[in-house]
Design a protein around this motif. Structure first.
Motif, PDB file in Angstrom:
ATOM      1  N   GLY A   1     -35.486  23.841  25.953  1.00 18.80           N
ATOM      2  CA  GLY A   1     -35.723  24.572  24.692  1.00 18.80           C
ATOM      3  C   GLY A   1     -34.856  24.194  23.671  1.00 18.80           C
ATOM      4  N   ARG A   2     -33.380  24.588  23.982  1.00 18.88           N
ATOM      5  CA  ARG A   2     -32.440  24.668  22.860  1.00 18.88           C
ATOM      6  C   ARG A   2     -32.076  23.219  22.356  1.00 18.88           C
ATOM      7  N   SER A   3     -32.053  22.193  23.264  1.00 20.61           N
ATOM      8  CA  SER A   3     -32.022  20.736  22.526  1.00 20.61           C
ATOM      9  C   SER A   3     -33.262  20.441  21.657  1.00 20.61           C
ATOM     10  N   GLU A   4     -34.462  20.803  22.289  1.00 25.33           N
ATOM     11  CA  GLU A   4     -35.865  20.149  21.368  1.00 25.33           C
ATOM     12  C   GLU A   4     -35.699  21.165  20.065  1.00 25.33           C
ATOM     13  N   LYS A   5     -35.227  22.297  19.907  1.00 27.73           N
ATOM     14  CA  LYS A   5     -35.417  23.135  19.066  1.00 27.73           C
ATOM     15  C   LYS A   5     -34.462  22.783  17.891  1.00 27.73           C
ATOM     16  N   PHE A   6     -33.425  22.188  18.300  1.00 26.10           N
ATOM     17  CA  PHE A   6     -32.295  21.380  17.463  1.00 26.10           C
ATOM     18  C   PHE A   6     -32.910  20.195  16.689  1.00 26.10           C
ATOM     19  N   LEU A   7     -33.699  19.345  17.756  1.00 25.95           N
ATOM     20  CA  LEU A   7     -34.131  18.144  17.024  1.00 25.95           C
ATOM     21  C   LEU A   7     -35.363  18.484  16.060  1.00 25.95           C
ATOM     22  N   GLU A   8     -36.115  19.633  16.418  1.00 28.58           N
ATOM     23  CA  GLU A   8     -37.098  20.059  15.354  1.00 28.58           C
ATOM     24  C   GLU A   8     -36.393  20.476  14.187  1.00 28.58           C
ATOM     25  N   PHE A   9     -35.295  21.233  14.215  1.00 30.75           N
ATOM     26  CA  PHE A   9     -34.694  21.605  13.060  1.00 30.75           C
ATOM     27  C   PHE A   9     -34.220  20.448  12.160  1.00 30.75           C
ATOM     28  N   GLN A  10     -33.833  19.301  12.897  1.00 29.25           N
ATOM     29  CA  GLN A  10     -33.663  18.205  11.979  1.00 29.25           C
ATOM     30  C   GLN A  10     -34.752  17.580  11.234  1.00 29.25           C
ATOM     31  N   ASN A  11     -35.761  17.567  11.943  1.00 26.26           N
ATOM     32  CA  ASN A  11     -36.955  17.098  11.467  1.00 26.26           C
ATOM     33  C   ASN A  11     -37.582  17.818  10.372  1.00 26.26           C
ATOM     34  N   LEU A  12     -37.340  19.140  10.428  1.00 26.44           N
ATOM     35  CA  LEU A  12     -37.905  19.996   9.432  1.00 26.44           C
ATOM     36  C   LEU A  12     -37.067  19.813   8.136  1.00 26.44           C
ATOM     37  N   PHE A  13     -35.739  19.795   8.391  1.00 30.11           N
ATOM     38  CA  PHE A  13     -34.624  19.788   7.480  1.00 30.11           C
ATOM     39  C   PHE A  13     -34.726  18.746   6.434  1.00 30.11           C
ATOM     40  N   PHE A  14     -34.525  17.649   7.130  1.00 32.34           N
ATOM     41  CA  PHE A  14     -34.189  16.025   6.865  1.00 32.34           C
ATOM     42  C   PHE A  14     -35.553  15.446   6.084  1.00 32.34           C
ATOM     43  N   GLN A  15     -36.591  15.782   6.441  1.00 28.96           N
ATOM     44  CA  GLN A  15     -37.720  15.133   5.990  1.00 28.96           C
ATOM     45  C   GLN A  15     -37.780  15.440   4.418  1.00 28.96           C
TER      46      GLN A  15
ATOM     47  N   VAL B   1     -35.416  16.548   2.565  1.00 26.95           N
ATOM     48  CA  VAL B   1     -34.323  15.905   2.078  1.00 26.95           C
ATOM     49  C   VAL B   1     -34.817  14.437   1.375  1.00 26.95           C
ATOM     50  N   TYR B   2     -35.385  13.645   2.274  1.00 29.42           N
ATOM     51  CA  TYR B   2     -35.784  12.315   2.080  1.00 29.42           C
ATOM     52  C   TYR B   2     -37.137  12.372   1.079  1.00 29.42           C
ATOM     53  N   GLY B   3     -37.521  13.557   0.640  1.00 23.55           N
ATOM     54  CA  GLY B   3     -38.604  13.650  -0.281  1.00 23.55           C
ATOM     55  C   GLY B   3     -39.938  13.547   0.131  1.00 23.55           C
ATOM     56  N   HIS B   4     -39.901  13.776   1.860  1.00 15.29           N
ATOM     57  CA  HIS B   4     -41.294  14.030   2.516  1.00 15.29           C
ATOM     58  C   HIS B   4     -41.730  15.310   2.831  1.00 15.29           C
ATOM     59  N   TRP B   5     -43.119  15.693   2.950  1.00 13.76           N
ATOM     60  CA  TRP B   5     -43.350  17.048   3.520  1.00 13.76           C
ATOM     61  C   TRP B   5     -43.298  16.608   5.009  1.00 13.76           C
ATOM     62  N   PRO B   6     -42.765  17.638   5.728  1.00 12.49           N
ATOM     63  CA  PRO B   6     -42.437  17.287   6.948  1.00 12.49           C
ATOM     64  C   PRO B   6     -43.909  17.186   8.046  1.00 12.49           C
ATOM     65  N   ILE B   7     -43.776  16.137   8.773  1.00 13.87           N
ATOM     66  CA  ILE B   7     -44.554  15.980   9.785  1.00 13.87           C
ATOM     67  C   ILE B   7     -44.369  16.911  10.887  1.00 13.87           C
ATOM     68  N   PRO B   8     -45.457  17.772  11.277  1.00 16.05           N
ATOM     69  CA  PRO B   8     -44.958  18.781  12.327  1.00 16.05           C
ATOM     70  C   PRO B   8     -44.478  18.176  13.743  1.00 16.05           C
ATOM     71  N   THR B   9     -43.642  19.058  14.452  1.00 18.92           N
ATOM     72  CA  THR B   9     -43.308  18.580  15.766  1.00 18.92           C
ATOM     73  C   THR B   9     -44.417  19.521  16.542  1.00 18.92           C
ATOM     74  N   ALA B  10     -44.624  18.947  17.767  1.00 18.19           N
ATOM     75  CA  ALA B  10     -45.578  19.816  18.818  1.00 18.19           C
ATOM     76  C   ALA B  10     -44.883  19.299  20.162  1.00 18.19           C
ATOM     77  N   TYR B  11     -45.065  20.415  21.103  1.00 19.97           N
ATOM     78  CA  TYR B  11     -44.510  20.197  22.504  1.00 19.97           C
ATOM     79  C   TYR B  11     -45.409  20.067  23.296  1.00 19.97           C
ATOM     80  N   LEU B  12     -45.348  19.375  24.340  1.00 21.32           N
ATOM     81  CA  LEU B  12     -46.207  19.132  25.650  1.00 21.32           C
ATOM     82  C   LEU B  12     -45.336  19.563  26.843  1.00 21.32           C
TER      83      LEU B  12
END
Length: 258
Positions: A182-196, A198-209
């Motif tokens: 959970g901790r490492s995956e949430k960190f990656l999700e944070f990066q996806n939500l934050f940096f997209q 910043v690059y001028g894009h609406w975030p593509i959501p993360t989903a967990y399986l």
């Protein structure tokens, strides 16, 4: 009214003169930012209050999205009603791929029109087997299962850049349990939500399986240990692909000398 700027002005001077500021350009930028903030706070306190309130709301919304916004598909997986016409990606090192990966890909192939397994390239890591060799191994395993709508690509950039290039509706991450991953995956999700954004894009959501609990002991690490020891791996990969995996990960003479 400018007296109210005293504290901010002093902070501005401290930051601009700080030894940690490596370039004059950086110092000037920081100084200007603090100066503008000080002027707004002094001359338009209501604007400053509104800006702080908006920032607080934004941070709170971001935190809620990070904590509760991602879809989580638990095992046993719900029976898909058919593919939804969407494209999704699921990234990993697949070093090497195994039955746990394939179980997830099997479910995604039923639930979505197109699935792309992305083998990410990390320039800071050295792998015994190249990403393109792993790509061929995963392709062979997918073919053995008849998953015609699953593709395998190698990508050296940001995963969300690739996901956007193929019009993906979600970026899946496979996890065993929240406690383990959970901790490492949430960190990656944070990066996806934050940096997209910043690059001028609406975030593509993360989903967990969630992986199949019956396969919770199956991992790439275990597979590599078995391969290094010359033990059977037929219970970890499709039997038809076992020989190819063993050949790709066969110890080199250098490895054998230790």
């Amino acid at each position: 009214r400018l007296r109210s700027c005293g504290f901010l002005a002093r902070k501005t001077a401290d930051v601009v003169a700080a030894p940690s500021s490596k370039t004059w350009g950086r110092r000037a930028g920081v100084g200007c930012a603090f100066g503008i903030a000080a002027a707004v706070a002094a001359l338009r306190p209501m604007w400053a209050t509104a800006a702080c309130a908006s920032l607080g709301v934004g941070v709170a919304a971001f935190g809620l999205r990070l904590a509760f916004g991602a879809r989580y598909v638990r095992h046993p997986y719900p029976e898909p009603s058919g593919d939804d016409g969407s494209t999704v990606v699921i990234a990993g090192s697949y070093n090497p791929p195994h039955l746990g990966h394939l179980e997830m890909l099997r479910y995604l192939s039923k639930a979505h029109a197109k699935v792309v397994a992305v083998i990410g390239v990390n320039p800071n890591k050295t792998y015994q087997v190249s990403a393109y060799q792993r790509q061929e191994l995963l392709r062979a395993m997918i073919a053995s299962l008849g998953l015609a709508n699953v593709e395998v690509v190698v990508w050296a950039g940001l995963i969300f850049d690739y996901a956007r290039s193929v019009g993906a509706s979600a970026m899946y991450r496979g996890i065993r349990t929240w406690k383990e991953d959970g901790r490492s995956e949430k960190f990656l999700e944070f990066q996806n939500l934050f940096f997209q954004p910043v690059y001028g894009h609406w975030p593509i959501p993360t989903a967990y399986l969630q992986g199949d609990p019956k396969l919770s002991t199956v991992s790439s690490t275990l597979l590599r240990k078995r391969l290094a020891a010359g033990e059977s791996i037929c219970d970890l990969v499709p039997e038809a692909c076992a020989a190819a995996v063993q050949q790709a990960y066969a110890p080199t003479p250098t490895d054998a000398r230790g």
